[in-house]
Design an enzyme around this catalytic site. Structure first.
Site, PDB file in Angstrom:
ATOM      1  CG  HIS A   1      -6.586  11.193   6.703  1.00  0.00           C
ATOM      2  ND1 HIS A   1      -5.801  10.524   6.300  1.00  0.00           N
ATOM      3  CD2 HIS A   1      -7.857  11.094   6.168  1.00  0.00           C
ATOM      4  CE1 HIS A   1      -6.389   9.733   5.292  1.00  0.00           C
ATOM      5  NE2 HIS A   1      -7.632  10.165   5.416  1.00  0.00           N
TER       6      HIS A   1
ATOM      7  CE  LYS B   1      -3.690   2.798   0.512  1.00  0.00           C
ATOM      8  NZ  LYS B   1      -4.393   2.717   1.600  1.00  0.00           N
TER       9      LYS B   1
END
EC number: 3.5.1.5
Length: 567
Positions: free
Chosen positions: A320, A217
Site C-alpha cells: 500500500h 472495484k
C-alpha cells in the site's frame, strides 16, 4: 457373474462407489457416492484394453462422437463426489456418465469414435478449474503460476507493476482497459477486468463498463466513500455487473455502518472480509452477517498459523505504498492485523459463512496458493472442530463440497459467469484439473483449458519416455498459436459486447457475457450461505457468531507443505 476384489478393481479402473481416498496428506477423506460407469463394461485405453476399433470404439464420424474423453475419473464438485467418464466436444463438457460403443455396449451416453482422444482418469481426481476473483495484474507470468496450481480464471484489474496496480485491482478508464484487453488476449487463461468504481458521478463508470470491464472495484486507496459506493452500485444495477469493495480501513469517509447504509441492501462482493487485507478496522468482519453481501477471503491469512501475524506487517507496507518512517503509516498497517479476527476467519469458513476464497496476487497474497490454502484450512478445522454435520467417521464429503465451492462455483456465481465456468457440468467450458490423490490440491497431474492440455508436469525432453527427471511444469499446446484463442475466454458486460469492443480491438479469444450477477445474494452461495449475527468486541477484537465466541489456536504444522516442495 465373475467378480474381482475391490483392490484389483481400483487398480484397474479406479475406485468405485463406497471406496474412500485421502486428499494429499490431510485428514480429509472422500467417499465415492455414485459410479456412473457400468461394471463389466468399463472403457480403458491401452494395449489389450477396451477402447479399440469394434470394441469400445465405434465407427461414427467426428460429428457423432466426443473429441476428448476422460475415463473412469473421480469428480469432486459442489453437486457431488462421483465416478464417471467425461466427454468433451468443441471445448465444452457434453457428457458425464458412461462412455463406450453403443453398437456393442449397454447404457452408453458418451460415444467414442475414431475422432476421440483419451485422457486416462483411472485413479485420478477431477475438479473444475479454480476462479480467482482477486487478481492484481502486476505481471503476466501470474497466469502460468495460477494455471499450474489449478486456477483457470482470473478476475481483477491492473496495468502492470505500478503503484496503482500494486495496491488495487483496478484497470482505470477506456485507454487502460482496451490496452489490457489486448494484452490478456494472449494469455492462455480466462480473464475479466475490473474498472474503477471510485467516483461520485455515473458517466465515468458507464464508459468503463462499455469499454469491456467485467465489473467494478471500489478501493479505499482511490476513495471508498459512501457517495462513491452509492453511485457505483446504481450503475452496476443498471448495467448488470458486479461490484467488489475494499472498504475504508481508516474510517475516514464513514464507519462500517455508513458503508452498509450506502450499499442499501444491494448485492456487493466484499474482499478480505476478515480485515487484514483492508476494510473498516476492526468492523469489516461484520459484513459476514449481511444477506446481500458476498464475503470473501484472500489467502495470506488462511489458515491461521503461528507465523501469520508476523509476516503481515512488512507485506502491508510494501503493497500500500506506505513509509515505515512515518508513524501514521505504521499505525495504519498495524490497525489491520488482528490475531482474533484472523482466527475467527477460519471458523467462519468452516461454518459456511464466508463464501469465497481468492489470492490477492502479489499484493499480500500468493497467486499459486488459493487451492492449497483452502484445503489446509479444511484440514485444520477438522482437527480443531471435528466432523461437520452430516459427515461421518468414514468420510468428509460435506466439508469437501463446502470448501471446493469456495474457489469454483461461488466466485463464478458472484461475478455472473457461472453459466460458463466454475463446475464440472454439461455445457460449460472444459476447464478441468486432474490430480493424483496423493498430490491433490498441491501439484496437478494435468491442467486442461477448453478441452486441451494447457500445462502439465513433463520430464526430460530428450528422454525416451515422458517421465525421466528433471520433471517440472511446462506449457503445452493449448498455450500456443491460435489454439489459445479457442480455449480461453475474456469476460465482459453485455454493454461492452453490444458496443462492439471485441471487434474494435480485434480480440481473438472466446467472449463470455456477464449475466445475472445483480440477482445473486448470500443465499445463492452454494454450501456457504450461512448468515450469522456477527458481534465484534472493539477492545479485545473477539468475534461472536450468533452469540458464540469464534476462537481457535494457530496451527503449528500444516499438510500440503514442505514435504511437497523439497525439490
Amino acid at each position: 457373474m465373475k467378480t474381482i476384489s475391490r483392490q484389483a478393481y481400483a487398480d484397474m479402473f479406479g475406485p468405485t462407489t463406497g471406496d474412500r481416498l485421502r486428499l494429499a496428506d490431510t485428514e480429509l477423506f472422500l467417499e465415492i457416492e455414485q459410479d456412473f460407469t457400468t461394471y463389466g463394461e468399463e472403457v480403458k485405453f491401452g494395449g489389450g484394453k477396451v477402447i479399440r476399433d469394434g470394441m469400445g470404439q465405434s465407427q461414427v464420424v467426428s460429428a457423432e462422437c466426443v473429441d476428448v474423453l476422460i475415463t473412469n475419473a473421480i469428480i469432486i464438485d459442489h453437486w457431488g463426489i462421483v465416478k464417471a467418464d467425461i466427454g468433451i466436444k468443441d471445448g465444452r463438457i457434453t457428457g458425464i456418465g458412461k462412455a463406450g460403443n453403443p453398437d456393442v455396449q449397454p447404457n452408453v451416453d458418451i460415444v467414442i469414435g475414431p475422432g476421440t482422444e483419451v485422457v486416462a482418469g483411472e485413479g485420478k481426481i477431477i475438479t473444475a478449474g479454480g476462479v480467482d476473483t482477486h487478481i492484481h495484474f502486476i505481471c503476466p507470468q501470474q497466469a502460468e503460476e495460477g494455471l499450474i496450481s489449478g486456477v483457470t480464471t482470473f478476475i481483477g484489474g491492473g496495468t502492470g507493476p505500478v503503484a496503482g496496480t500494486n495496491a488495487t485491482t483496478v484497470t482505470p478508464g477506456i485507454w487502460n482497459m482496451h490496452r489490457m484487453l489486448e494484452a490478456v488476449d494472449e494469455l492462455p487463461i480466462n480473464v475479466g477486468l475490473f474498472g474503477k468504481g471510485c467516483v461520485s458521478q455515473p458517466e465515468a463508470i458507464r464508459e468503463q463498463i462499455e469499454a469491456g470491464a467485467i465489473g467494478l472495484k471500489i478501493h479505499e486507496d482511490w476513495g471508498a466513500t459512501p457517495m462513491a459506493i452509492h453511485n457505483c452500485l446504481n450503475v452496476a444495477d443498471e448495467m448488470d455487473v458486479q461490484v467488489a469493495i475494499h472498504s475504508d480501513t481508516l474510517n475516514e469517509g464513514g464507519f462500517y455502518e455508513e458503508t452498509v447504509k450506502a450499499i442499501a441492501g444491494r448485492v456487493i462482493h466484499v474482499f478480505h472480509t476478515e480485515g487484514a487485507g483492508g476494510g473498516h478496522a476492526p468492523d469489516v468482519i461484520k459484513s459476514v452477517g449481511e444477506p446481500n453481501i458476498l464475503p470473501a477471503s484472500t489467502n495470506p491469512t488462511m489458515p491461521y498459523t503461528i507465523n501469520t501475524v508476523d509476516e503481515h506487517l512488512d507485506m502491508l507496507m510494501v503493497c500500500h505504498h506506505l513509509d515505515p518512517s512515518i508513524p501514521e503509516d505504521v499505525a495504519f498497517a498495524e490497525s489491520r492485523i488482528r490475531r482474533e479476527t484472523i482466527a475467527a476467519e477460519d471458523i467462519l469458513h468452516d461454518m459456511g459463512a464466508i463464501s469465497v476464497m481468492s489470492s490477492d496476487s502479489q499484493a499480500m497474497g500468493r497467486v499459486g496458493e488459493v487451492v492449497m490454502r483452502t484445503w489446509q484450512c479444511a484440514h485444520k478445522m477438522k482437527l480443531q472442530r471435528g466432523s461437520l454435520a452430516g459427515d461421518t467417521a468414514e468420510n468428509d464429503n460435506n466439508r469437501i463440497k463446502r470448501y471446493i465451492a469456495k474457489y469454483t462455483i461461488n466466485p463464478a456465481l458472484a461475478h455472473g459467469i457461472a453459466h460458463e465456468v466454475g463446475s464440472i457440468e454439461k455445457g460449460k467450458l472444459a476447464d478441468i484439473v486432474l490430480w493424483d490423490p496423493a498430490f491433490f490440491g498441491v501439484k496437478p497431474a494435468l491442467i486442461m483449458k477448453g478441452g486441451m492440455v494447457a500445462y502439465a508436469p513433463m520430464g526430460d525432453i530428450n528422454a525416451a519416455i515422458p517421465t525421466p527427471q528433471p520433471v517440472h511444469y511446462r506449457p503445452m499446446y493449448a498455450c500456443l498459436g491460435k489454439a489459445k484463442y479457442q480455449t480461453s475466454m475474456i469476460f465482459m458486460s453485455k454493454a461492452g459486447i453490444d458496443a462492439g469492443v471485441p471487434e474494435k480491438l480485434g480480440l481473438q479469444s472466446l467472449i463470455g457475457r456477464v449475466e445475472g450477477c445483480r440477482k445473486v445474494t448470500k443465499a445463492s452461495m452454494i454450501h456457504n450461505s450461512y448468515v450469522p449475527h456477527i458481534e465484534l468486541e472493539p477492545q479485545t477484537y473477539i468475534v461472536k457468531a450468533d452469540g458464540v465466541p469464534l476462537v481457535c489456536e494457530p496451527a503449528t504444522e500444516l499438510p500440503m507443505a514442505q514435504r511437497y516442495f523439497l525439490f
